[in-house]
Design an enzyme around this catalytic site. Structure first.
Site, PDB file in Angstrom:
ATOM      1  N   GLY A 167       1.505  26.284   0.769  1.00 54.22           N
ATOM      2  CA  GLY A 167       0.268  26.364  -0.019  1.00 54.22           C
ATOM      3  C   GLY A 167       0.282  25.419  -1.200  1.00 54.22           C
ATOM      4  O   GLY A 167      -0.291  25.703  -2.253  1.00 54.22           O
ATOM      5  N   ALA A 193      14.665  -3.677   3.893  1.00 55.96           N
ATOM      6  CA  ALA A 193      15.779  -4.242   3.143  1.00 55.96           C
ATOM      7  C   ALA A 193      16.973  -3.302   3.176  1.00 55.96           C
ATOM      8  O   ALA A 193      16.814  -2.075   3.159  1.00 55.96           O
ATOM      9  CB  ALA A 193      15.355  -4.480   1.702  1.00 55.96           C
ATOM     10  N   GLY A 200       0.827  -1.216   0.000  1.00 58.55           N
ATOM     11  CA  GLY A 200       0.000   0.000   0.000  1.00 58.55           C
ATOM     12  C   GLY A 200       0.860   1.264   0.000  1.00 58.55           C
ATOM     13  O   GLY A 200       0.559   2.216  -0.691  1.00 58.55           O
ATOM     14  N   ARG A 205       8.191  17.016  -0.135  1.00 61.22           N
ATOM     15  CA  ARG A 205       8.561  15.655   0.250  1.00 61.22           C
ATOM     16  C   ARG A 205       9.992  15.355  -0.190  1.00 61.22           C
ATOM     17  O   ARG A 205      10.499  15.935  -1.139  1.00 61.22           O
ATOM     18  CB  ARG A 205       7.582  14.644  -0.375  1.00 61.22           C
ATOM     19  CG  ARG A 205       6.166  14.847   0.162  1.00 61.22           C
ATOM     20  CD  ARG A 205       5.221  13.772  -0.314  1.00 61.22           C
ATOM     21  NE  ARG A 205       5.566  12.431   0.128  1.00 61.22           N
ATOM     22  CZ  ARG A 205       5.307  11.928   1.329  1.00 61.22           C
ATOM     23  NH1 ARG A 205       4.699  12.673   2.234  1.00 61.22           N
ATOM     24  NH2 ARG A 205       5.634  10.686   1.636  1.00 61.22           N
ATOM     25  N   ALA A 218       1.249   8.936  -7.421  1.00 59.93           N
ATOM     26  CA  ALA A 218       1.075   7.485  -7.386  1.00 59.93           C
ATOM     27  C   ALA A 218       1.020   6.870  -8.789  1.00 59.93           C
ATOM     28  O   ALA A 218       1.636   5.837  -9.051  1.00 59.93           O
ATOM     29  CB  ALA A 218      -0.201   7.158  -6.620  1.00 59.93           C
ATOM     30  N   GLU A 271       2.092  30.876   2.758  1.00 59.01           N
ATOM     31  CA  GLU A 271       2.893  30.440   1.596  1.00 59.01           C
ATOM     32  C   GLU A 271       3.932  31.528   1.317  1.00 59.01           C
ATOM     33  O   GLU A 271       3.589  32.711   1.266  1.00 59.01           O
ATOM     34  CB  GLU A 271       1.945  30.226   0.397  1.00 59.01           C
ATOM     35  CG  GLU A 271       2.612  30.098  -0.959  1.00 59.01           C
ATOM     36  CD  GLU A 271       3.629  28.967  -1.055  1.00 59.01           C
ATOM     37  OE1 GLU A 271       3.293  27.825  -0.741  1.00 59.01           O
ATOM     38  OE2 GLU A 271       4.785  29.255  -1.447  1.00 59.01           O
ATOM     39  N   HIS A 288     -24.795  14.731 -23.052  1.00 61.14           N
ATOM     40  CA  HIS A 288     -25.363  15.967 -22.514  1.00 61.14           C
ATOM     41  C   HIS A 288     -26.393  15.637 -21.446  1.00 61.14           C
ATOM     42  O   HIS A 288     -27.149  14.696 -21.623  1.00 61.14           O
ATOM     43  CB  HIS A 288     -26.025  16.771 -23.637  1.00 61.14           C
ATOM     44  CG  HIS A 288     -26.665  18.021 -23.161  1.00 61.14           C
ATOM     45  ND1 HIS A 288     -25.941  19.155 -22.833  1.00 61.14           N
ATOM     46  CD2 HIS A 288     -27.974  18.330 -22.917  1.00 61.14           C
ATOM     47  CE1 HIS A 288     -26.774  20.107 -22.420  1.00 61.14           C
ATOM     48  NE2 HIS A 288     -28.012  19.624 -22.459  1.00 61.14           N
TER      49      HIS A 288
HETATM   50  C1  LIG Z   1      -1.218  13.432   2.089  1.00 62.93           C
HETATM   51  C2  LIG Z   1      -0.822  12.932   0.735  1.00 62.93           C
HETATM   52  C3  LIG Z   1      -1.755  12.894  -0.270  1.00 62.93           C
HETATM   53  C4  LIG Z   1      -1.408  12.411  -1.518  1.00 62.93           C
HETATM   54  N1  LIG Z   1      -2.353  12.389  -2.494  1.00 62.93           N
HETATM   55  C5  LIG Z   1      -2.043  11.920  -3.712  1.00 62.93           C
HETATM   56  C6  LIG Z   1      -3.023  11.841  -4.722  1.00 62.93           C
HETATM   57  O1  LIG Z   1      -4.174  12.208  -4.518  1.00 62.93           O
HETATM   58  N2  LIG Z   1      -2.666  11.331  -5.924  1.00 62.93           N
HETATM   59  C7  LIG Z   1      -1.387  10.919  -6.177  1.00 62.93           C
HETATM   60  O2  LIG Z   1      -1.114  10.475  -7.288  1.00 62.93           O
HETATM   61  N3  LIG Z   1      -0.431  10.978  -5.239  1.00 62.93           N
HETATM   62  C8  LIG Z   1      -0.728  11.466  -4.014  1.00 62.93           C
HETATM   63  N4  LIG Z   1       0.226  11.502  -3.049  1.00 62.93           N
HETATM   64  C9  LIG Z   1       1.587  11.065  -3.403  1.00 62.93           C
HETATM   65  C10 LIG Z   1       1.669   9.543  -3.410  1.00 62.93           C
HETATM   66  O3  LIG Z   1       1.309   9.051  -2.147  1.00 62.93           O
HETATM   67  C11 LIG Z   1       3.065   9.112  -3.797  1.00 62.93           C
HETATM   68  O4  LIG Z   1       3.429   9.713  -5.008  1.00 62.93           O
HETATM   69  C12 LIG Z   1       3.137   7.606  -3.963  1.00 62.93           C
HETATM   70  O5  LIG Z   1       2.762   6.950  -2.772  1.00 62.93           O
HETATM   71  C13 LIG Z   1       4.554   7.180  -4.358  1.00 62.93           C
HETATM   72  O6  LIG Z   1       4.604   5.809  -4.510  1.00 62.93           O
HETATM   73  P1  LIG Z   1       5.950   4.991  -4.368  1.00 62.93           P
HETATM   74  O7  LIG Z   1       5.603   3.597  -4.759  1.00 62.93           O
HETATM   75  O8  LIG Z   1       7.042   5.678  -5.059  1.00 62.93           O
HETATM   76  O9  LIG Z   1       6.335   5.021  -2.820  1.00 62.93           O
HETATM   77  P2  LIG Z   1       5.556   5.046  -1.450  1.00 62.93           P
HETATM   78  O10 LIG Z   1       4.104   5.023  -1.608  1.00 62.93           O
HETATM   79  O11 LIG Z   1       6.188   6.167  -0.688  1.00 62.93           O
HETATM   80  O12 LIG Z   1       5.959   3.653  -0.802  1.00 62.93           O
HETATM   81  C14 LIG Z   1       7.255   3.359  -0.446  1.00 62.93           C
HETATM   82  C15 LIG Z   1       7.246   2.205   0.519  1.00 62.93           C
HETATM   83  O13 LIG Z   1       8.580   1.744   0.671  1.00 62.93           O
HETATM   84  C16 LIG Z   1       8.792   1.417   2.027  1.00 62.93           C
HETATM   85  N5  LIG Z   1      10.224   1.420   2.288  1.00 62.93           N
HETATM   86  C17 LIG Z   1      11.070   2.462   2.415  1.00 62.93           C
HETATM   87  N6  LIG Z   1      12.319   2.043   2.646  1.00 62.93           N
HETATM   88  C18 LIG Z   1      12.273   0.679   2.673  1.00 62.93           C
HETATM   89  C19 LIG Z   1      13.249  -0.341   2.868  1.00 62.93           C
HETATM   90  N7  LIG Z   1      14.528  -0.053   3.076  1.00 62.93           N
HETATM   91  N8  LIG Z   1      12.846  -1.627   2.828  1.00 62.93           N
HETATM   92  C20 LIG Z   1      11.539  -1.934   2.600  1.00 62.93           C
HETATM   93  N9  LIG Z   1      10.588  -1.017   2.398  1.00 62.93           N
HETATM   94  C21 LIG Z   1      10.948   0.287   2.436  1.00 62.93           C
HETATM   95  C22 LIG Z   1       8.018   2.514   2.752  1.00 62.93           C
HETATM   96  O14 LIG Z   1       7.771   2.152   4.084  1.00 62.93           O
HETATM   97  C23 LIG Z   1       6.747   2.581   1.900  1.00 62.93           C
HETATM   98  O15 LIG Z   1       5.786   1.660   2.336  1.00 62.93           O
HETATM   99  C24 LIG Z   1      -0.091  11.955  -1.771  1.00 62.93           C
HETATM  100  C25 LIG Z   1       0.860  11.968  -0.751  1.00 62.93           C
HETATM  101  C26 LIG Z   1       0.505  12.456   0.494  1.00 62.93           C
HETATM  102  C27 LIG Z   1       1.524  12.454   1.584  1.00 62.93           C
END
Ligand SMILES: Cc1cc2nc3c(=O)[nH]c(=O)nc-3n(C[C@H](O)[C@H](O)[C@H](O)COP(=O)(O)OP(=O)(O)OC[C@H]3O[C@@H](n4cnc5c(N)ncnc54)[C@H](O)[C@@H]3O)c2cc1C
Length: 474
Positions: free
Chosen positions: A184, A117, A42, A275, A323, A206, A447
């Site tokens: 912001g 890892a 997740g 971030r 995401a 901001e 429409h």
């Molecule tokens: C409040 C908020 C709202 C957001 N809303 C949106 C949205 O509406 N739409 C959108 O597209 N994006 C949104 N985002 C951004 C989105 O969450 C990220 O872009 C996305 O989760 C990135 O995915 P990822 O797979 O790169 O990594 P992540 O989702 O950050 O997952 C990385 C995972 O790797 C794990 N990890 C780290 N190091 C290690 C290790 N050494 N060994 C094993 N596991 C490890 C972490 O614990 C985590 O579970 C939002 C972010 C936030 C904070």
């Protein structure tokens, strides 16, 4: 050489990048181990990002609409908010989705390891299992998908539950009387919208001259006008220089040309200033993976790092930190590993701000075109001319298409208005398929819908939009 179908790959990080990669790898017949500290896949998106924020924003919108309904002759009593049940509902959504991903991992025979890892070398990971012993495992290829975490400015980090980042703000431990959102950007505005709907007096600060820096100003304007009504104050061109805990809250010191009150106390402060990529992976120095100056892991179009056995995807490798970008990069990395001819080179990655109104854009923006000195033609359709927007009482929206002035090719689409996040997908398809304005104008849209505004924006580019009268030039 190893047959690609016999490859054993590790995916480090179970976010939308990591699990999308792991699932595709399993679908293609590779042996896959997915490692993440959580009970189920997740990542940030499902546990503390996209999903919980959107669940809360849905409730915020409902509260807002119930208040607005008096304009339509319907009076609702003031909502009574049970924060514990609201939190429970949000957590239920997260649990169902992450549990579902756990099940999908099992069904695909992805070996899911709950743990962290670290690198022993380019092929070997030391996995510290949650509640178990460390184990060294060797893989043919490793995909890094460790994501990102909230950035903190040292002068603003205070060890107090009253100072929150996006993760603790989503925990919704209470609804503070007053909340200052520092930053912001989209995360600050989304969470500010939630707290304002729940009853907090929200201020946003901001340092730049406008909200959502980087987005086209004409898209931001209707949002700015609306949030001005729901927020207590919006402080632009203003920097927070210090925060200090006092018995009744956090004392914040502001600096900037427009500052009227240089100090103010807030019950809580949310620091939302961007971030940072999680590239400080233990043992990474034992590999040849290159990390750039901003901390992003460097990759080529196949998502391969400078270490040939290691790939990297998602927030870890750069902007936009979204995401859907992470998932597509993950799938590209897997296909590259499987020997397919692929490259991650999208024409458009949509961005959505899930405020009310929503803002969404894809492809070339006007701001970007200006910066690059590119010749463009822009056609805008105001939602005041949309029947559907009228029925929703949301006529403040606007849809625009950014076109190549010579070929009329659709280079970008920008939308502000209710549901813009859903509508933008048509724009992404148009840009990806190299549609021209005529294609959009000739596509029959249902429409009355807001999707018609895309067709009409294209018609505006020819001066022939049904719902807009343009006097003929004399
Ligand atoms: C409040 C908020 C709202 C957001 N809303 C949106 C949205 O509406 N739409 C959108 O597209 N994006 C949104 N985002 C951004 C989105 O969450 C990220 O872009 C996305 O989760 C990135 O995915 P990822 O797979 O790169 O990594 P992540 O989702 O950050 O997952 C990385 C995972 O790797 C794990 N990890 C780290 N190091 C290690 C290790 N050494 N060994 C094993 N596991 C490890 C972490 O614990 C985590 O579970 C939002 C972010 C936030 C904070």
């Amino acid at each position: 050489m190893t047959e690609t179908s016999n490859l054993h790959i590790a995916v480090v990080g179970g976010g939308p990048g990591g699990y999308a990669a792991a699932f595709l790898a399993a679908d293609l017949g590779l042996q896959v181990t997915l490692i993440d500290p959580e009970l189920n896949p997740g990542g940030v998106c499902l546990y503390r990002g996209c999903i919980p924020s959107k669940a809360l924003l849905h409730v915020a919108k409902l509260i807002d609409e119930s208040r607005h309904a008096k304009n339509w002759g319907v009076d609702f009593a003031d909502p009574k908010i049970d924060v514990a049940r609201l939190r429970g509902w949000k957590e239920g959504v997260v649990k169902k989705l992450t549990g579902g991903l756990g099940l999908l991992s099992k069904q695909r025979k992805v070996e899911y390891v709950q743990g962290r890892a670290a690198f022993e070398n380019s092929n070997t990971l030391r996995i510290s299992k949650t509640g178990g012993a460390d184990q060294n495992l060797t893989f043919d290829r490793i995909i890094l998908a460790t994501g990102s975490r909230p950035a903190m400015i040292p002068s603003l980090s205070l060890d107090s539950p009253r100072v929150m980042d996006s993760t603790s703000a989503l925990d919704l431990s209470e609804v503070p009387g007053t909340l200052l959102v520092i930053g912001g950007g989209y995360i600050g505005l989304e969470l500010g919208t939630v707290y304002a709907a729940l009853g907090s007096k929200v201020s946003v600060v901001e340092m730049l001259p406008g909200l959502l820096p980087g987005a086209d100003r004409d898209l931001v304007l209707p949002l700015h006008r609306r949030v001005e009504k729901i927020f207590d104050s919006i402080l632009l061109n203003t920097t927070v220089v210090a925060i200090k805990e006092e018995s009744n809250g956090i004392r914040v010191t502001f600096d900037g040309s427009e500052v009227k009150e240089s100090e103010k106390v807030f019950a809580r402060v949310l620091v939302s200033v961007g971030r940072k990529p999680n590239s400080e992976i233990a043992g990474l120095e034992k590999t040849q993976v290159g990390v750039g100056p901003r901390g992003f892991v460097e990759v080529n179009k196949q998502m391969q790092t400078s270490d040939p056995t290691i790939y990297a995807i998602g927030d870890l490798v750069g902007e936009p930190m979204l995401a859907h970008k992470a998932s597509h990069e993950g799938r590209t990395a897997v296909e590259a590993i499987a020997g397919h001819k692929v490259a991650f080179e999208p024409a458009a990655i949509p961005a959505v701000v899930f405020t009310d109104p929503e803002i969404a854009w894809c492809g070339l923006t006007e701001t970007q075109a200006q910066k690059e000195n590119r010749d463009i033609k822009v056609a805008k359709f105001p939602w005041a001319a949309s029947g559907r927007a009228m029925t929703l009482d949301r006529t403040e929206g606007m849809t625009k298409v950014v076109l190549d002035p010579h070929t009329e090719r659709v280079l970008g689409v920008g939308i502000v208005g209710a549901g813009a996040g859903e509508l933008i997908a048509e724009g992404v398809l148009a840009v990806e398929m190299a549609a021209v304005a005529k294609d959009l104008a000739l596509t029959i849209h249902p429409h009355p819908t807001l999707s018609e505004t895309i067709m009409e924006a294209a018609e505006v580019s020819f001066g022939t939009s049904t719902d807009i009268y343009r006097p003929k030039k004399a």
